[in-house]
Design an enzyme around this catalytic site. Structure first.
Site, PDB file in Angstrom:
ATOM      1  CE  LYS A  23     -13.494  -2.470   1.229  1.00 40.03           C
ATOM      2  NZ  LYS A  23     -13.288  -2.369   2.553  1.00 40.03           N
ATOM      3  CE  LYS A  43      -6.767  -7.131  -2.056  1.00 40.43           C
ATOM      4  NZ  LYS A  43      -7.044  -7.153  -0.365  1.00 40.43           N
ATOM      5  CE  LYS A  82      -4.589  -1.939   1.949  1.00 38.26           C
ATOM      6  NZ  LYS A  82      -5.696  -1.286   2.150  1.00 38.26           N
TER       7      LYS A  82
HETATM    8  N1  AQP Z   1     -10.453 -10.287  -3.404  1.00 38.01           N
HETATM    9  C1  AQP Z   1     -10.499 -10.501  -1.949  1.00 38.01           C
HETATM   10  N2  AQP Z   1     -11.061 -12.135  -1.869  1.00 38.01           N
HETATM   11  C2  AQP Z   1     -10.880 -12.416  -1.099  1.00 38.01           C
HETATM   12  N3  AQP Z   1     -11.222 -12.025   0.345  1.00 38.01           N
HETATM   13  C3  AQP Z   1     -10.643 -10.253   0.296  1.00 38.01           C
HETATM   14  N4  AQP Z   1     -11.052  -9.459   1.068  1.00 38.01           N
HETATM   15  C4  AQP Z   1     -10.696  -8.259   0.907  1.00 38.01           C
HETATM   16  N5  AQP Z   1     -10.841  -8.623  -0.569  1.00 38.01           N
HETATM   17  C5  AQP Z   1     -10.663  -9.556  -1.212  1.00 38.01           C
HETATM   18  C6  AQP Z   1     -11.491  -9.195   2.688  1.00 38.01           C
HETATM   19  O1  AQP Z   1     -12.056  -8.627   3.019  1.00 38.01           O
HETATM   20  C7  AQP Z   1     -12.224  -8.372   3.896  1.00 38.01           C
HETATM   21  C8  AQP Z   1     -12.285  -6.358   4.260  1.00 38.01           C
HETATM   22  O2  AQP Z   1     -11.572  -5.931   4.142  1.00 38.01           O
HETATM   23  P1  AQP Z   1     -11.557  -4.497   4.597  1.00 38.01           P
HETATM   24  O3  AQP Z   1     -12.334  -4.284   4.392  1.00 38.01           O
HETATM   25  O4  AQP Z   1     -10.699  -5.089   5.777  1.00 38.01           O
HETATM   26  O5  AQP Z   1     -10.455  -4.243   2.816  1.00 38.01           O
HETATM   27  P2  AQP Z   1      -8.834  -4.492   2.167  1.00 38.01           P
HETATM   28  O6  AQP Z   1      -8.529  -6.200   2.728  1.00 38.01           O
HETATM   29  O7  AQP Z   1      -8.479  -3.543   2.464  1.00 38.01           O
HETATM   30  O8  AQP Z   1      -9.887  -4.798   1.372  1.00 38.01           O
HETATM   31  P3  AQP Z   1      -9.538  -3.980  -0.996  1.00 38.01           P
HETATM   32  O9  AQP Z   1     -10.272  -4.271  -1.640  1.00 38.01           O
HETATM   33  O10 AQP Z   1      -7.945  -5.267  -1.192  1.00 38.01           O
HETATM   34  O11 AQP Z   1      -9.167  -2.749  -0.475  1.00 38.01           O
HETATM   35  P4  AQP Z   1      -7.448  -2.069  -0.847  1.00 38.01           P
HETATM   36  O12 AQP Z   1      -8.257  -2.004  -2.183  1.00 38.01           O
HETATM   37  O13 AQP Z   1      -8.077  -0.822  -0.174  1.00 38.01           O
HETATM   38  O14 AQP Z   1      -6.741  -2.279  -0.182  1.00 38.01           O
HETATM   39  C9  AQP Z   1     -11.318  -8.453   4.971  1.00 38.01           C
HETATM   40  O15 AQP Z   1     -11.143 -10.070   5.380  1.00 38.01           O
HETATM   41  C10 AQP Z   1     -10.619  -9.563   3.304  1.00 38.01           C
HETATM   42  O16 AQP Z   1      -9.443 -10.278   3.391  1.00 38.01           O
END
Ligand code: AQP
Length: 333
Positions: free
Chosen positions: A201, A198, A114
């Site tokens: 968001k 992956k 990140k």
């Molecule tokens: N692609 C994914 N496949 C399976 N699980 C996923 N999670 C996130 N992306 C995937 C799971 O969702 C939960 C909540 O995630 P979060 O809100 O903490 O955000 P994150 O993991 O940072 O989600 P993103 O989409 O990857 O956001 P960005 O783009 O901001 O980094 C967690 O349990 C996570 O494992």
């Protein structure tokens, strides 16, 4: 055996199918298992580790809560609240930050990803994010934490922090060492545009993900445009390594249909991608559209959502504040 469950989702917008399959769908199943005590948190303090627009953040907190409720998390069965309403999380994070070691945080791959090349400009909050996550979990004596594969390393850090605290302060088993609950199957949903990345968001392309608020037409369009390859669908899972997009689409299909990957391979064996895409669209629409409609309906009543969060926070505060008080006593305050 009854489990104490804690997990969180960041209110950073664009909640997607990966969050649903990797986390929220699992939360609902755990909530509905007998004797489990569940706490599901909208982790807004985590969200501000990267810059947020205050108005959009407020809206995203409500949208994430609406997604919890619309997916089947029931405030009568589970505690639902947003993290910033319970200040014990921040207080706990400071104390645990004095237990965690720099070397441990330096190994966190999510920070490296990140923060990117320009680490100097990343917020200190982004760096110590895993310590706040440890406080979230440890203040509730959570025994199990359902997360996607991407959060496994942070959970291991929570375990290390708990063990070091117990050892340093001669308080055996005081902080419970949590177990990760990572689904073996389909724990990592990939981008629709690139099967090696992956689903996320923050991906600038909206076509890379199915959002929980997408309409039927958007879902149809996104699956139509999802990356594929020119070959027919396989009869075995042998050449998946070279076909990440295929593996991802079949994985999403299997998860939505609650069947094994092998059953999906058999279902589409030797067919064209268009056959898989047609069925995949149908099943995503069938599963996601009712949730999306409910999210939109709930979001029109922001007072209702705020009340759910406030009532949840009252219950959460009681548990977390008690634990922080005990921690303070142990460390000599
Ligand atoms: N692609 C994914 N496949 C399976 N699980 C996923 N999670 C996130 N992306 C995937 C799971 O969702 C939960 C909540 O995630 P979060 O809100 O903490 O955000 P994150 O993991 O940072 O989600 P993103 O989409 O990857 O956001 P960005 O783009 O901001 O980094 C967690 O349990 C996570 O494992």
């Amino acid at each position: 055996m009854s489990k104490k469950i804690f997990s969180g989702v960041q209110p950073t917008g664009n909640l997607h199918l990966g969050n649903y399959i990797g986390a929220i769908k699992n939360f609902v199943e755990l909530q509905n298992q007998k004797n489990n005590e569940c706490v599901f948190c909208v982790v807004d303090l985590h969200a501000i580790t990267v810059k947020q627009n205050p108005k959009i953040l407020k809206n995203n907190i409500r949208e994430t809560t609406a997604a919890f409720l619309a997916s089947g998390i029931d405030p009568k069965k589970s505690i639902i609240f947003n993290q910033s309403l319970v200040s014990a999380h921040s207080e706990g994070a400071w104390i645990l930050g004095c237990v965690a070691r720099m070397g441990w945080l330096n190994r966190m791959t999510q920070f490296k990803e990140k923060a990117g090349k320009d680490k100097e400009k990343a917020s200190v909050g982004l760096y110590i994010y895993p310590v706040l996550m440890a406080a979230d979990i440890l203040l509730y004596d959570a025994t199990h934490v359902p997360v996607g594969e991407d959060q496994k390393q942070h959970l291991e850090l929570s375990r290390d922090i708990a063990q070091k605290f117990n050892l340093d302060y001669e308080a055996p088993n005081f902080l419970k060492v949590p177990e990760p609950l990572i689904q073996k199957k389909f724990s990592r949903i990939m981008s629709l545009k690139d099967g090696t990345k992956k689903m996320s968001k923050s991906d600038p392309s909206d076509l890379s993900r199915i959002n929980m608020t997408d309409t039927k037409d958007q879902i149809v369009n996104k699956i139509k445009k999802a990356k594929t390859d020119p070959d027919l669908l396989p009869t075995t899972d042998k050449d998946f390594q070279k076909r990440p997009e295929l593996e991802n689409l079949l994985g999403i299909y299997s998860s939505m249909k609650s069947q094994s990957l092998l059953e999906s391979i058999n279902e589409f064996s030797g067919k064209n991608f268009s056959d898989l895409k047609e069925k995949l669209t149908e099943i995503i629409v069938e599963n996601i559209t009712p949730i999306s409609n409910e999210i939109n309906k709930l979001q029109k009543d922001s007072k209702f959502i705020d009340d759910v969060l406030y009532e949840g926070a009252q219950k959460a505060e009681e548990i977390a504040t008690k634990k922080v008080k005990e921690i303070k006593k142990i460390i000599g305050f």
